[in-house]
Motif scaffolding. Structure first.
Motif, short mmCIF file in Angstrom:
data_model
loop_
_atom_site.label_atom_id
_atom_site.label_comp_id
_atom_site.label_asym_id
_atom_site.label_seq_id
_atom_site.Cartn_x
_atom_site.Cartn_y
_atom_site.Cartn_z
N VAL A 71 1.38 -0.30 -14.37
CA VAL A 71 0.32 0.11 -15.29
C VAL A 71 0.73 1.37 -16.02
N ARG A 72 0.22 1.49 -17.24
CA ARG A 72 0.39 2.71 -18.02
C ARG A 72 -0.71 3.71 -17.64
N THR A 73 -0.44 4.98 -17.93
CA THR A 73 -1.36 6.02 -17.49
C THR A 73 -2.74 5.88 -18.11
N ASN A 74 -2.81 5.50 -19.39
CA ASN A 74 -4.12 5.41 -20.06
C ASN A 74 -4.90 4.17 -19.68
N HIS A 75 -4.32 3.26 -18.90
CA HIS A 75 -5.04 2.05 -18.46
C HIS A 75 -5.27 2.03 -16.96
N SER A 76 -5.03 3.15 -16.28
CA SER A 76 -5.15 3.18 -14.82
C SER A 76 -6.57 3.44 -14.35
N GLY A 77 -7.54 3.57 -15.23
CA GLY A 77 -8.92 3.80 -14.85
C GLY A 77 -9.21 5.21 -14.40
N GLY A 78 -8.38 6.17 -14.82
CA GLY A 78 -8.60 7.57 -14.45
C GLY A 78 -8.16 7.90 -13.04
N ALA A 79 -7.15 7.22 -12.52
CA ALA A 79 -6.68 7.48 -11.17
C ALA A 79 -6.11 8.90 -11.07
N THR A 80 -6.50 9.61 -10.02
CA THR A 80 -6.07 11.00 -9.83
C THR A 80 -4.76 11.01 -9.05
N LEU A 81 -3.67 10.99 -9.78
CA LEU A 81 -2.33 10.98 -9.18
C LEU A 81 -1.55 12.20 -9.65
N MET A 82 -0.51 12.52 -8.93
CA MET A 82 0.33 13.65 -9.29
C MET A 82 1.04 13.39 -10.61
N SER A 83 1.42 14.46 -11.27
CA SER A 83 2.19 14.35 -12.50
C SER A 83 3.65 14.04 -12.17
N ASP A 84 4.39 13.64 -13.18
CA ASP A 84 5.80 13.31 -12.97
C ASP A 84 6.60 14.52 -12.49
N LYS A 85 6.30 15.70 -13.00
CA LYS A 85 7.05 16.90 -12.60
C LYS A 85 6.83 17.20 -11.13
N GLU A 86 5.59 17.06 -10.66
CA GLU A 86 5.33 17.31 -9.25
C GLU A 86 6.01 16.27 -8.36
N MET A 87 6.05 15.02 -8.83
CA MET A 87 6.70 13.97 -8.04
C MET A 87 8.21 14.23 -7.94
N VAL A 88 8.82 14.67 -9.01
CA VAL A 88 10.27 14.94 -9.00
C VAL A 88 10.58 16.07 -8.03
N LYS A 89 9.71 17.08 -7.95
CA LYS A 89 9.95 18.19 -7.03
C LYS A 89 9.88 17.73 -5.58
N ARG A 90 9.05 16.75 -5.28
CA ARG A 90 8.93 16.25 -3.90
C ARG A 90 10.16 15.44 -3.46
N GLY A 91 10.93 14.93 -4.39
CA GLY A 91 12.15 14.22 -4.03
C GLY A 91 12.00 12.71 -4.18
N GLN A 92 13.16 12.03 -4.15
CA GLN A 92 13.19 10.58 -4.32
C GLN A 92 12.54 9.88 -3.14
N GLY A 93 11.69 8.92 -3.44
CA GLY A 93 11.00 8.17 -2.41
C GLY A 93 9.61 8.67 -2.11
N PHE A 94 9.14 9.74 -2.77
CA PHE A 94 7.80 10.25 -2.51
C PHE A 94 6.75 9.30 -3.09
N VAL A 95 5.65 9.15 -2.37
CA VAL A 95 4.59 8.21 -2.73
C VAL A 95 3.27 8.97 -2.81
N ASP A 96 2.52 8.73 -3.88
CA ASP A 96 1.16 9.24 -4.03
C ASP A 96 0.25 8.06 -4.35
N PHE A 97 -0.96 8.09 -3.80
CA PHE A 97 -1.86 6.95 -3.99
C PHE A 97 -3.30 7.41 -3.91
N CYS A 98 -4.18 6.59 -4.48
CA CYS A 98 -5.62 6.76 -4.37
C CYS A 98 -6.26 5.41 -4.66
N SER A 99 -7.48 5.22 -4.18
CA SER A 99 -8.14 3.92 -4.31
C SER A 99 -9.58 4.11 -4.73
N SER A 100 -10.13 3.05 -5.33
CA SER A 100 -11.52 3.04 -5.76
C SER A 100 -11.98 1.60 -5.92
#
Length: 590
Positions: free
Chosen positions: A348-377
């Motif tokens: 999914v693209r960011t503007n079609h995700s229904g406003g999911a509260t996920l980390m930004s790309d910069k924060e994900m890159v700092k956490r390292g390869q293989g990091f996972v962030d998720f939320c549900s509704s």
């Protein structure tokens, strides 16, 4: 005249209320007739004095707070996302009926490219020739089968030009002995699929090829499908300009220019359903009842395509649909589950995700390869995973757990290491490649249909997809019966040979060549060519002919003869004609 008289006195406003003109108390009255004064018509220097408004035209006073705070009916409910995984859905494995035996390739192909389709092409080809030239080319179903056989051969053995198949220096017997080059060009120039004179005012821009696509779609829907379906787009190559805006451009496709077709297929590569894209009139045949049932009002183009393609799935509660970010949206995932009972997974693209509260790309890159962030509704989970780059997926079928690992090259250590991977990514990668697999198999042996008429490449695509679908169904039956299947090329050549020879009198040999050829080198043990069962048992045109080469009979051990069958022998299948066994007759009887 002072300024106060000219501009009028300012009205006093309160902080809570203001006089706002909404509508007159009586909508039948108008304020325009009260603005003119007949006594001052000739006085152009002074403005008319303010006139007292009638009571019936008084303005309605409304509070400004009504416009500052929307009413409860106009509020849009905001989606609430929480950091919680969803339970995985176990996709049941499909159960296919075990056939009694594996049929011939020709029978599998006939399930998709039926006799009705060949008769339809024959009828409209004769009709089109009459409309264009005034005389009919008088083609028959048998000749149209020969024409299709030639096209199948040309898809495997590619020559620089059409005439090379009949030229003396490069003559190809399987094509040249079937029909003459002149007759082939006549059929290719007049082949048609619909009546042009009855298409006035038609909103369908694919009307020239639509009947053939509809008949072929009905046969594809009959193929049993797996419980993992994927939706993707396919490009049928076409670079001409006669199709107008029907020709599309997609940069990342192998064929960048052509016709766009949205397809739904199994993970094994079988195409089950498709939609021809034609812009604003793509959904011209969707009824209002079906439009309301599928909930297409608030969906974009990609979501509408997925909803319509998935409506033809038989066992919806047991099926999971996969699609890419061109189609995916939060509303689509909810709509498919609510209206059709389908579960789905898609990037999914960011503007079609229904406003999911996920980390930004910069924060994900700092956490390292293989990091996972998720939320549900509302039973839908949004997962963001950083691999070589960040990717976001929406699903209501599977989530993060159980975590697995994938191998990735670590540049610093110059070796592959294990990288954590959520289960939704593995499920997507395993099931999403069905349409791409079908497209790859189609491009292996592609029917040459370059022409000025824009719809002929679509006709070639139908032929190629029918062969690929038939081969995949045949391969599935072979796996169920634990038999080794033949490759796709041999399967296609078998269908072409059967179309050429079944239920037909052998054609005359083509024009003799003037070029001198070297004498054939006799092989000590020539390979026996066995004809297909449809040709061997059709009972038409099998005559014993006497040749110069001597060989053994295929039925009796001691039989030695120079006789062979004129139709299916091909110079290598020798059958004796002794008075006791009558091997020639016995070989061609069931």
């Amino acid at each position: 005249m002072d300024c106060l008289t000219f501009y009028g006195h300012p009205t006093t406003t309160s902080t809570a209320y203001s006089t706002i003109a909404l509508l007159p108390a009586d909508p039948c009255d108008s304020e325009v007739e009260d603005l003119s004064d007949p006594d001052n018509e000739n006085d152009e220097d002074l403005p008319p004095p303010p006139k007292k408004r009638r009571k019936r035209n008084r303005l309605v006073e409304a509070s400004l707070d009504l416009y500052q705070t929307p009413s409860p009916s106009t509020k849009t409910r905001k989606t609430t996302w929480v950091k919680k995984d969803i339970p995985p859905f176990t996709v049941p494995e499909p159960v296919f009926m075990i056939p009694e035996s594996v049929q011939t390739p020709f029978m599998y192909w006939k399930r998709l490219f039926t006799d009705q389709m060949i008769e339809h092409i024959t009828e409209h080809t004769n009709q089109y020739s009459v409309q264009q030239t005034g005389t009919s080319i008088n083609t028959t179903v048998s000749e149209m089968e020969d024409f299709l056989s030639v096209l199948l051969y040309m898809g495997v053995f590619k020559f620089p030009s059409i005439d090379d198949y009949w030229a003396c220096e490069s003559r190809f017997p399987q094509v040249a002995d079937t029909m003459s080059v002149k007759r082939f060009n006549v059929l290719r120039r007049n082949v048609h699929f619909n009546d042009n004179f009855q298409m006035e005012g038609c909103t369908d821009r694919f009307h020239k090829i639509r009947p053939l696509f509809d008949m072929f779609r009905e046969q594809c829907l009959l193929i049993p499908h797996t419980n993992r379906q994927s939706v993707d787009e396919v490009m049928v190559a076409y670079k001409g300009t006669r199709a107008g805006k029907l020709r599309q451009y997609i940069q990342n496709k192998p064929d960048k220019w052509g016709f766009k077709i949205f397809c739904r297929g199994s993970s094994s590569g079988i195409i089950h359903d498709f939609i021809l894209y034609q812009g604003a009139t793509t959904f011209f045949n969707i009824q209002e009842e079906e439009h309301a049932h599928l909930g297409l009002e608030d969906l974009h183009l990609g979501a509408k395509v997925v909803s319509i393609l998935c409506s033809s799935i038989t066992h919806k509660e047991e099926t999971v649909v996969f699609y890419n970010n061109f189609f995916t949206s939060f509303n689509l995932v909810k709509t498919l589950h609510t209206n059709l009972g389908l579960r789905s997974v898609g990037t999914v693209r960011t503007n079609h995700s229904g406003g999911a509260t996920l980390m930004s790309d910069k924060e994900m890159v700092k956490r390292g390869q293989g990091f996972v962030d998720f939320c549900s509704s509302e039973g839908v989970i949004a997962v963001k995973w950083f691999d070589n780059k960040c990717v976001t997926l929406l699903s209501n079928a599977c989530g993060v757990e159980p975590l697995s690992s994938v191998k990735r090259l670590k540049k610093e250590a110059q070796q592959k290491v294990d990288v954590p991977c959520p289960s939704i990514v593995l499920a997507y990668n395993q099931a999403m490649g069905g349409i791409d697999l079908s497209d790859m198999l189609v491009h292996l042996y592609k029917t040459p249909m370059k022409a000025r008429r824009w719809y002929l490449p679509l006709f070639g695509y139908i032929i190629d997809v029918s062969i690929v679908n038939a081969w995949l169904v045949y391969k599935q039956d072979c796996n169920l019966l634990e038999q080794k299947p033949m490759p796709l090329k041999k399967f296609r050549l078998s269908v072409a040979a059967t179309l050429k020879g079944a239920n037909k009198v052998p054609a005359r040999v083509g024009q003799p060549t003037n070029a001198k050829h070297k004498a054939e080198v006799r092989r000590p043990n020539p390979r026996v060519l066995h004809p297909s069962l449809e040709v061997r048992y059709d009972g038409i045109g099998h005559w014993p002919t006497f040749g110069t080469q001597r060989g053994r009979c295929n039925l009796c051990k001691g039989g030695v003869s120079r006789w062979r069958c004129s139709k299916c022998g091909d110079g290598k299948l020798f059958l004796c004609l002794n008075n006791k066994k009558q091997c020639f007759v016995a070989y061609h009887q069931r």
